[in-house]
Design a protein around this motif. Structure first.
Motif, PDB file in Angstrom:
ATOM      1  N   ASN A 218      44.233  23.104  33.973  1.00 48.13           N
ATOM      2  CA  ASN A 218      43.124  22.908  34.905  1.00 48.13           C
ATOM      3  C   ASN A 218      42.125  24.030  34.661  1.00 48.13           C
ATOM      4  OD1 ASN A 218      44.312  20.683  36.424  1.00 48.13           O
ATOM      5  ND2 ASN A 218      45.767  22.215  37.166  1.00 48.13           N
ATOM      6  N   GLN A 219      40.861  23.689  34.558  1.00 50.27           N
ATOM      7  CA  GLN A 219      39.866  24.692  34.189  1.00 50.27           C
ATOM      8  C   GLN A 219      38.701  24.744  35.159  1.00 50.27           C
ATOM      9  OE1 GLN A 219      38.468  24.585  30.122  1.00 50.27           O
ATOM     10  NE2 GLN A 219      40.501  24.181  29.300  1.00 50.27           N
ATOM     11  N   LEU A 220      38.206  25.948  35.383  1.00 51.84           N
ATOM     12  CA  LEU A 220      36.965  26.181  36.108  1.00 51.84           C
ATOM     13  C   LEU A 220      36.092  27.090  35.250  1.00 51.84           C
ATOM     14  CD1 LEU A 220      38.360  26.855  39.691  1.00 51.84           C
ATOM     15  CD2 LEU A 220      37.056  24.845  38.970  1.00 51.84           C
ATOM     16  N   THR A 221      34.813  26.792  35.197  1.00 48.08           N
ATOM     17  CA  THR A 221      33.897  27.569  34.363  1.00 48.08           C
ATOM     18  C   THR A 221      32.863  28.257  35.230  1.00 48.08           C
ATOM     19  OG1 THR A 221      34.138  25.954  32.574  1.00 48.08           O
ATOM     20  CG2 THR A 221      32.289  27.477  32.428  1.00 48.08           C
ATOM     21  N   LEU A 222      32.700  29.558  35.012  1.00 46.19           N
ATOM     22  CA  LEU A 222      31.634  30.316  35.653  1.00 46.19           C
ATOM     23  C   LEU A 222      30.650  30.746  34.572  1.00 46.19           C
ATOM     24  CD1 LEU A 222      33.389  32.551  38.326  1.00 46.19           C
ATOM     25  CD2 LEU A 222      32.085  30.467  38.661  1.00 46.19           C
ATOM     26  N   TYR A 223      29.419  30.328  34.759  1.00 47.72           N
ATOM     27  CA  TYR A 223      28.391  30.503  33.750  1.00 47.72           C
ATOM     28  C   TYR A 223      27.312  31.419  34.298  1.00 47.72           C
ATOM     29  CZ  TYR A 223      24.895  28.869  30.322  1.00 47.72           C
ATOM     30  OH  TYR A 223      23.958  28.778  29.326  1.00 47.72           O
ATOM     31  N   GLY A 224      27.111  32.559  33.665  1.00 46.46           N
ATOM     32  CA  GLY A 224      26.108  33.505  34.136  1.00 46.46           C
ATOM     33  C   GLY A 224      26.648  34.475  35.165  1.00 46.46           C
ATOM     34  N   SER A 225      25.800  35.389  35.578  1.00 48.39           N
ATOM     35  CA  SER A 225      26.185  36.402  36.556  1.00 48.39           C
ATOM     36  C   SER A 225      26.306  35.786  37.939  1.00 48.39           C
ATOM     37  CB  SER A 225      25.136  37.512  36.579  1.00 48.39           C
ATOM     38  OG  SER A 225      25.420  38.454  37.566  1.00 48.39           O
ATOM     39  N   LYS A 226      27.420  36.065  38.608  1.00 45.20           N
ATOM     40  CA  LYS A 226      27.690  35.517  39.938  1.00 45.20           C
ATOM     41  C   LYS A 226      28.178  36.646  40.854  1.00 45.20           C
ATOM     42  CE  LYS A 226      27.204  31.021  38.978  1.00 45.20           C
ATOM     43  NZ  LYS A 226      26.446  31.208  37.729  1.00 45.20           N
ATOM     44  N   PRO A 227      28.064  36.462  42.163  1.00 42.76           N
ATOM     45  CA  PRO A 227      28.650  37.438  43.086  1.00 42.76           C
ATOM     46  C   PRO A 227      30.170  37.485  42.923  1.00 42.76           C
ATOM     47  CG  PRO A 227      27.147  35.934  44.232  1.00 42.76           C
ATOM     48  CD  PRO A 227      27.359  35.377  42.863  1.00 42.76           C
ATOM     49  N   TYR A 228      30.758  38.597  43.329  1.00 49.74           N
ATOM     50  CA  TYR A 228      32.203  38.773  43.147  1.00 49.74           C
ATOM     51  C   TYR A 228      33.023  37.626  43.727  1.00 49.74           C
ATOM     52  CZ  TYR A 228      36.937  40.478  43.519  1.00 49.74           C
ATOM     53  OH  TYR A 228      38.292  40.577  43.428  1.00 49.74           O
ATOM     54  N   VAL A 229      32.632  37.136  44.888  1.00 50.31           N
ATOM     55  CA  VAL A 229      33.431  36.091  45.554  1.00 50.31           C
ATOM     56  C   VAL A 229      33.565  34.838  44.694  1.00 50.31           C
ATOM     57  CG1 VAL A 229      31.460  35.065  46.793  1.00 50.31           C
ATOM     58  CG2 VAL A 229      33.777  34.917  47.771  1.00 50.31           C
ATOM     59  N   SER A 230      32.609  34.587  43.819  1.00 46.34           N
ATOM     60  CA  SER A 230      32.701  33.414  42.940  1.00 46.34           C
ATOM     61  C   SER A 230      33.868  33.546  41.969  1.00 46.34           C
ATOM     62  CB  SER A 230      31.393  33.233  42.160  1.00 46.34           C
ATOM     63  OG  SER A 230      30.307  33.012  43.033  1.00 46.34           O
ATOM     64  N   TYR A 231      34.066  34.728  41.423  1.00 45.39           N
ATOM     65  CA  TYR A 231      35.180  34.963  40.501  1.00 45.39           C
ATOM     66  C   TYR A 231      36.509  34.923  41.251  1.00 45.39           C
ATOM     67  CZ  TYR A 231      31.255  36.508  37.659  1.00 45.39           C
ATOM     68  OH  TYR A 231      30.059  36.550  36.994  1.00 45.39           O
ATOM     69  N   GLU A 232      36.518  35.526  42.422  1.00 41.98           N
ATOM     70  CA  GLU A 232      37.725  35.526  43.246  1.00 41.98           C
ATOM     71  C   GLU A 232      38.110  34.099  43.636  1.00 41.98           C
ATOM     72  OE1 GLU A 232      39.312  38.121  47.003  1.00 41.98           O
ATOM     73  OE2 GLU A 232      37.309  37.274  47.172  1.00 41.98           O
ATOM     74  N   ASN A 233      37.129  33.300  44.038  1.00 44.68           N
ATOM     75  CA  ASN A 233      37.406  31.923  44.456  1.00 44.68           C
ATOM     76  C   ASN A 233      37.899  31.058  43.298  1.00 44.68           C
ATOM     77  OD1 ASN A 233      36.746  32.445  47.092  1.00 44.68           O
ATOM     78  ND2 ASN A 233      34.676  31.620  46.962  1.00 44.68           N
ATOM     79  N   ALA A 234      37.379  31.291  42.109  1.00 46.51           N
ATOM     80  CA  ALA A 234      37.834  30.533  40.941  1.00 46.51           C
ATOM     81  C   ALA A 234      39.311  30.808  40.674  1.00 46.51           C
ATOM     82  CB  ALA A 234      36.989  30.891  39.718  1.00 46.51           C
ATOM     83  N   LEU A 235      39.691  32.072  40.759  1.00 42.99           N
ATOM     84  CA  LEU A 235      41.097  32.432  40.567  1.00 42.99           C
ATOM     85  C   LEU A 235      41.971  31.806  41.641  1.00 42.99           C
ATOM     86  CD1 LEU A 235      43.469  34.097  39.427  1.00 42.99           C
ATOM     87  CD2 LEU A 235      42.678  35.993  40.840  1.00 42.99           C
ATOM     88  N   LEU A 236      41.564  31.920  42.892  1.00 40.69           N
ATOM     89  CA  LEU A 236      42.375  31.410  43.999  1.00 40.69           C
ATOM     90  C   LEU A 236      42.457  29.886  44.005  1.00 40.69           C
ATOM     91  CD1 LEU A 236      41.227  33.837  46.836  1.00 40.69           C
ATOM     92  CD2 LEU A 236      43.390  33.878  45.568  1.00 40.69           C
ATOM     93  N   ALA A 237      41.438  29.219  43.483  1.00 43.61           N
ATOM     94  CA  ALA A 237      41.483  27.762  43.396  1.00 43.61           C
ATOM     95  C   ALA A 237      42.567  27.309  42.435  1.00 43.61           C
ATOM     96  CB  ALA A 237      40.126  27.220  42.952  1.00 43.61           C
ATOM     97  N   LEU A 238      42.782  28.086  41.370  1.00 44.42           N
ATOM     98  CA  LEU A 238      43.808  27.737  40.386  1.00 44.42           C
ATOM     99  C   LEU A 238      45.174  28.314  40.743  1.00 44.42           C
ATOM    100  CD1 LEU A 238      41.810  28.241  37.053  1.00 44.42           C
ATOM    101  CD2 LEU A 238      42.415  26.077  38.152  1.00 44.42           C
ATOM    102  N   TYR A 239      45.184  29.414  41.447  1.00 48.97           N
ATOM    103  CA  TYR A 239      46.455  30.061  41.810  1.00 48.97           C
ATOM    104  C   TYR A 239      46.365  30.603  43.240  1.00 48.97           C
ATOM    105  CZ  TYR A 239      50.896  32.458  41.079  1.00 48.97           C
ATOM    106  OH  TYR A 239      52.211  32.861  41.157  1.00 48.97           O
ATOM    107  N   PRO A 240      46.505  29.717  44.218  1.00 42.96           N
ATOM    108  CA  PRO A 240      46.350  30.116  45.630  1.00 42.96           C
ATOM    109  C   PRO A 240      47.343  31.185  46.078  1.00 42.96           C
ATOM    110  CG  PRO A 240      46.336  27.718  45.395  1.00 42.96           C
ATOM    111  CD  PRO A 240      46.759  28.269  44.077  1.00 42.96           C
ATOM    112  N   GLU A 241      48.463  31.317  45.351  1.00 40.12           N
ATOM    113  CA  GLU A 241      49.488  32.284  45.746  1.00 40.12           C
ATOM    114  C   GLU A 241      49.086  33.728  45.451  1.00 40.12           C
ATOM    115  OE1 GLU A 241      49.883  29.759  43.699  1.00 40.12           O
ATOM    116  OE2 GLU A 241      51.515  28.446  44.396  1.00 40.12           O
ATOM    117  N   ALA A 242      48.006  33.922  44.706  1.00 46.39           N
ATOM    118  CA  ALA A 242      47.600  35.276  44.327  1.00 46.39           C
ATOM    119  C   ALA A 242      47.318  36.119  45.567  1.00 46.39           C
ATOM    120  CB  ALA A 242      46.360  35.222  43.440  1.00 46.39           C
ATOM    121  N   LYS A 243      47.854  37.317  45.567  1.00 50.11           N
ATOM    122  CA  LYS A 243      47.668  38.246  46.681  1.00 50.11           C
ATOM    123  C   LYS A 243      46.773  39.402  46.227  1.00 50.11           C
ATOM    124  CE  LYS A 243      50.496  36.255  49.661  1.00 50.11           C
ATOM    125  NZ  LYS A 243      50.499  34.925  49.035  1.00 50.11           N
ATOM    126  N   LYS A 244      45.728  39.621  46.985  1.00 51.74           N
ATOM    127  CA  LYS A 244      44.786  40.681  46.639  1.00 51.74           C
ATOM    128  C   LYS A 244      45.439  42.053  46.783  1.00 51.74           C
ATOM    129  CE  LYS A 244      40.562  40.409  48.148  1.00 51.74           C
ATOM    130  NZ  LYS A 244      39.289  40.505  48.927  1.00 51.74           N
TER     131      LYS A 244
END
Length: 305
Positions: A218-244
């Protein structure tokens, strides 16, 4: 001559992307295989990409908070093959200088565009190939190496297509210089070509591009500069169990034990504070003699003594 008006050195501050001219053969069918961790990030970048320098704060924070769950595969994009295309309002190195100064203000990261007037690069390929050579030797040191290359370029106005500047960065990052030169002259160029070909299969059109993928592809693509929450949300969408993993900042110098050099914007993003507050903290530490500082016209970079 390429008539496409897109020029990769004119990074769009709205999208946060250094976009390549139209590339033939893109099919966007590439697969990404995870390895040791739940999520793999294929990160297409280039040492001279100003937008990639602009997302260093977000990437550093992501690695700090979620490093246990991600592998980052750094791939080189070849942003500037040469000066033959003449498109998008840029036909010579001097045209880039003012644009880089604008990018610096937009991303709040220190960049001195004067390098394009004083010692311009003919191509980003030598620095891309050098990073691939470093990866052969040590992937962690290769990340440090690319960081130092960028600091030399953006703050010291060093032409990182020249071997003497590549060699200095290699030594500072702890790489074996003789091995790096051997790999640079031998296998690294083919690895760089592999990156360029893989980019076509993934549909890379510019930098930075980050592909997040899990074990089921399963893939999500982030293109260009984004706020931090965009990267965090992409990770959590693929692996909700991740603990900060929260960074405990009991000592304002402690972050420098992880990242030896930090711009105020990086300090601010990582510690969830304002740019002004981060600047004030770092400047106070510098005045107390606890940090060194390298200042340029568009900002500063602090380092531990």
């Amino acid at each position: 001559m390429n008539q496409n008006k897109t020029n990769p050195l004119l990074c769009d501050p709205v999208t946060g992307t250094c976009e390549m001219p139209a590339v033939e053969g893109l099919n966007e069918n590439g697969s990404i295989t995870t390895e040791n961790k739940p999520v793999k990030i294929v990160y297409y970048t280039d040492p001279i990409c100003s937008s990639c320098w602009g997302i260093e704060p977000q990437l550093r924070k992501l690695k700090l908070e979620y490093g246990a769950y991600i592998d980052i595969d750094y791939r080189m994009g070849g942003l500037l093959p040469d000066w033959s295309y003449n498109s998008g309002g840029i036909s010579k190195p001097a045209d880039v200088a003012h644009h880089w100064d604008e990018a610096s203000l937009h991303y709040q990261m220190p960049i001195d565009g004067t390098v394009w007037l004083e010692d311009p690069m003919d191509s980003s390929y030598p620095s891309c190939i050098a990073v691939k050579a470093a990866q052969i030797q040590d992937k962690d040191k290769a990340v440090k190496f690319m960081r130092i290359l960028r600091e030399k370029l953006y703050l010291e106005k060093k032409n990182i297509a020249k071997w003497k500047n590549i060699a200095q960065a290699a030594q500072l990052s702890g790489l074996d210089l003789n091995q790096l030169k051997t790999d640079y002259d031998d296998n690294a160029e083919n690895l760089f070509k592999d990156d360029l070909n893989y980019a076509k299969t993934l549909g890379v059109r510019g930098f930075p591009t980050l592909f997040f993928s899990d074990a089921s592809n399963n893939q999500l693509t982030l293109y260009g500069s984004k706020p931090y929450v965009s990267y965090e949300n992409a990770l959590l969408a693929l692996y909700p169990e991740a603990k900060k993993k929260h960074f405990i900042n009991e000592n304002p110098l402690s972050l420098f034990e992880i990242y030896p050099t930090l711009a105020p914007k990086e300090y601010a993003v990582i510690l969830d504070t304002s740019y002004a507050e981060a600047s004030a903290i770092l400047e106070q530490l510098f005045e107390q003699g606890k940090l060194d500082k390298k200042s340029i016209k568009n900002g500063s970079l602090y380092s531990r003594k």
